[in-house]
Design a protein around this motif. Structure first.
Motif, PDB file in Angstrom:
ATOM      1  N   PHE A  16       0.861  -1.182   0.000  1.00 28.60           N
ATOM      2  CA  PHE A  16       0.000   0.000   0.000  1.00 28.60           C
ATOM      3  C   PHE A  16       0.895   1.229   0.000  1.00 28.60           C
ATOM      4  O   PHE A  16       1.610   1.488   0.959  1.00 28.60           O
ATOM      5  CB  PHE A  16      -0.948   0.009   1.199  1.00 28.60           C
ATOM      6  N   SER A  17       0.849   1.999  -1.081  1.00 27.26           N
ATOM      7  CA  SER A  17       1.784   3.106  -1.267  1.00 27.26           C
ATOM      8  C   SER A  17       1.409   4.384  -0.549  1.00 27.26           C
ATOM      9  O   SER A  17       2.262   5.205  -0.268  1.00 27.26           O
ATOM     10  CB  SER A  17       1.927   3.417  -2.761  1.00 27.26           C
ATOM     11  N   ASP A  41       0.475  -0.223  -4.877  1.00 22.74           N
ATOM     12  CA  ASP A  41       1.533  -0.539  -5.834  1.00 22.74           C
ATOM     13  C   ASP A  41       1.198  -1.922  -6.383  1.00 22.74           C
ATOM     14  O   ASP A  41       1.385  -2.940  -5.710  1.00 22.74           O
ATOM     15  CB  ASP A  41       2.895  -0.526  -5.141  1.00 22.74           C
ATOM     16  N   PHE A  42       0.664  -1.969  -7.605  1.00 20.39           N
ATOM     17  CA  PHE A  42       0.172  -3.228  -8.155  1.00 20.39           C
ATOM     18  C   PHE A  42       1.281  -4.262  -8.303  1.00 20.39           C
ATOM     19  O   PHE A  42       1.072  -5.443  -8.049  1.00 20.39           O
ATOM     20  CB  PHE A  42      -0.550  -2.987  -9.479  1.00 20.39           C
ATOM     21  N   ALA A  43       2.466  -3.831  -8.677  1.00 17.15           N
ATOM     22  CA  ALA A  43       3.593  -4.765  -8.805  1.00 17.15           C
ATOM     23  C   ALA A  43       3.913  -5.400  -7.450  1.00 17.15           C
ATOM     24  O   ALA A  43       4.072  -6.618  -7.343  1.00 17.15           O
ATOM     25  CB  ALA A  43       4.816  -4.055  -9.378  1.00 17.15           C
ATOM     26  N   LEU A  58      -0.368   6.383 -12.404  1.00 18.52           N
ATOM     27  CA  LEU A  58      -1.440   6.079 -11.469  1.00 18.52           C
ATOM     28  C   LEU A  58      -2.689   5.826 -12.301  1.00 18.52           C
ATOM     29  O   LEU A  58      -3.091   6.674 -13.099  1.00 18.52           O
ATOM     30  CB  LEU A  58      -1.643   7.264 -10.528  1.00 18.52           C
ATOM     31  N   LEU A  59      -3.254   4.656 -12.147  1.00 15.55           N
ATOM     32  CA  LEU A  59      -4.456   4.260 -12.862  1.00 15.55           C
ATOM     33  C   LEU A  59      -5.614   4.306 -11.876  1.00 15.55           C
ATOM     34  O   LEU A  59      -5.661   3.514 -10.929  1.00 15.55           O
ATOM     35  CB  LEU A  59      -4.254   2.863 -13.445  1.00 15.55           C
ATOM     36  N   LEU A  60      -6.527   5.244 -12.060  1.00 13.19           N
ATOM     37  CA  LEU A  60      -7.657   5.421 -11.144  1.00 13.19           C
ATOM     38  C   LEU A  60      -8.743   4.424 -11.527  1.00 13.19           C
ATOM     39  O   LEU A  60      -9.594   4.698 -12.366  1.00 13.19           O
ATOM     40  CB  LEU A  60      -8.166   6.866 -11.214  1.00 13.19           C
ATOM     41  N   VAL A  61      -8.705   3.250 -10.907  1.00 12.81           N
ATOM     42  CA  VAL A  61      -9.561   2.144 -11.328  1.00 12.81           C
ATOM     43  C   VAL A  61     -10.895   2.048 -10.606  1.00 12.81           C
ATOM     44  O   VAL A  61     -11.820   1.432 -11.109  1.00 12.81           O
ATOM     45  CB  VAL A  61      -8.832   0.780 -11.168  1.00 12.81           C
ATOM     46  N   GLY A  62     -11.016   2.638  -9.440  1.00 12.08           N
ATOM     47  CA  GLY A  62     -12.208   2.400  -8.639  1.00 12.08           C
ATOM     48  C   GLY A  62     -13.374   3.323  -8.879  1.00 12.08           C
ATOM     49  O   GLY A  62     -14.482   3.040  -8.459  1.00 12.08           O
ATOM     50  N   VAL A  63     -13.167   4.418  -9.581  1.00  8.78           N
ATOM     51  CA  VAL A  63     -14.206   5.440  -9.720  1.00  8.78           C
ATOM     52  C   VAL A  63     -15.488   4.863 -10.301  1.00  8.78           C
ATOM     53  O   VAL A  63     -16.579   5.093  -9.778  1.00  8.78           O
ATOM     54  CB  VAL A  63     -13.687   6.620 -10.579  1.00  8.78           C
ATOM     55  N   LEU A 105      -4.233   2.233  -8.812  1.00  9.65           N
ATOM     56  CA  LEU A 105      -3.105   1.317  -8.931  1.00  9.65           C
ATOM     57  C   LEU A 105      -1.902   2.083  -9.451  1.00  9.65           C
ATOM     58  O   LEU A 105      -1.992   2.774 -10.468  1.00  9.65           O
ATOM     59  CB  LEU A 105      -3.427   0.173  -9.901  1.00  9.65           C
ATOM     60  N   LEU A 106      -0.798   1.950  -8.747  1.00 11.34           N
ATOM     61  CA  LEU A 106       0.472   2.481  -9.215  1.00 11.34           C
ATOM     62  C   LEU A 106       1.096   1.396 -10.081  1.00 11.34           C
ATOM     63  O   LEU A 106       1.275   0.260  -9.626  1.00 11.34           O
ATOM     64  CB  LEU A 106       1.375   2.816  -8.026  1.00 11.34           C
TER      65      LEU A 106
END
Length: 170
Positions: A66-67, A81-83, A99-104, A112-113
């Motif tokens: 968790f970043s 941090d997905f990796a 940064l991929l804003l996936v939850g919106v 996800l970073l």
């Protein structure tokens, strides 16, 4: 200088495609991500928005993957941090990190970073493979591209419902 212009044009194009996908316009597309040596695919409609990785506010007593918390235009996002979540080397904070804003779309301010974006991918250029039943439900689906590279397909909805992903505390 031409490279900056090309990157800016690509980001504008990609932002437009993400917007169209979120509104249900345009054909189906996937966004390609590279995590270590692994290729990942995500539905463009689930991809949300892509932003340059901002400064993150640290959070104490959380799991190593968790970043922290990111402030993106006044909205706070919980950044994973997905990796590192996958057990790979943590994402280096360099010019490729996004940064991929996936939850919106799913009512969550999750992001996800990711270390590297590989651009848009056409589903018709992939052949579905047998599911990897040993992997969590959010990453079981696998595809192979025309070059023989194996890709995993990320199901954002299932990832956001995964208790391990949601439990960031130590």
């Amino acid at each position: 200088m031409a490279r900056k212009s090309s990157l800016r044009d690509f980001q504008t194009y990609l932002a437009g495609r993400l917007s169209d996908a979120a509104q249900g316009h345009g054909g189906a597309s996937w966004l390609g991500l590279e995590i270590g040596d692994d290729g990942w695919l995500i539905d463009l409609a689930d991809g949300g928005e892509i932003v340059q990785a901002p400064q993150l506010a640290g959070v104490p007593l959380v799991r190593p993957w968790f970043s922290g918390i990111a402030n993106v235009r006044g909205n706070l996002y919980a950044v994973t941090d997905f990796a590192a979540f996958l057990g790979a080397r943590p994402t280096p904070r360099n010019a490729n990190a996004r940064l991929l804003l996936v939850g919106v779309r799913h009512g969550s301010n999750a992001a996800l970073l990711v270390p590297r974006m590989l651009g848009l991918k056409k589903p018709e250029n992939f052949a579905e493979q047998a599911a990897d039943e040993a992997f969590p439900a959010w990453g079981r689906r696998r595809y192979v591209d025309e070059d023989g590279r194996l890709w995993r397909k990320l199901s954002v909805r299932e990832l956001l419902a995964d208790p391990d992903f949601m439990n960031i505390g130590l």
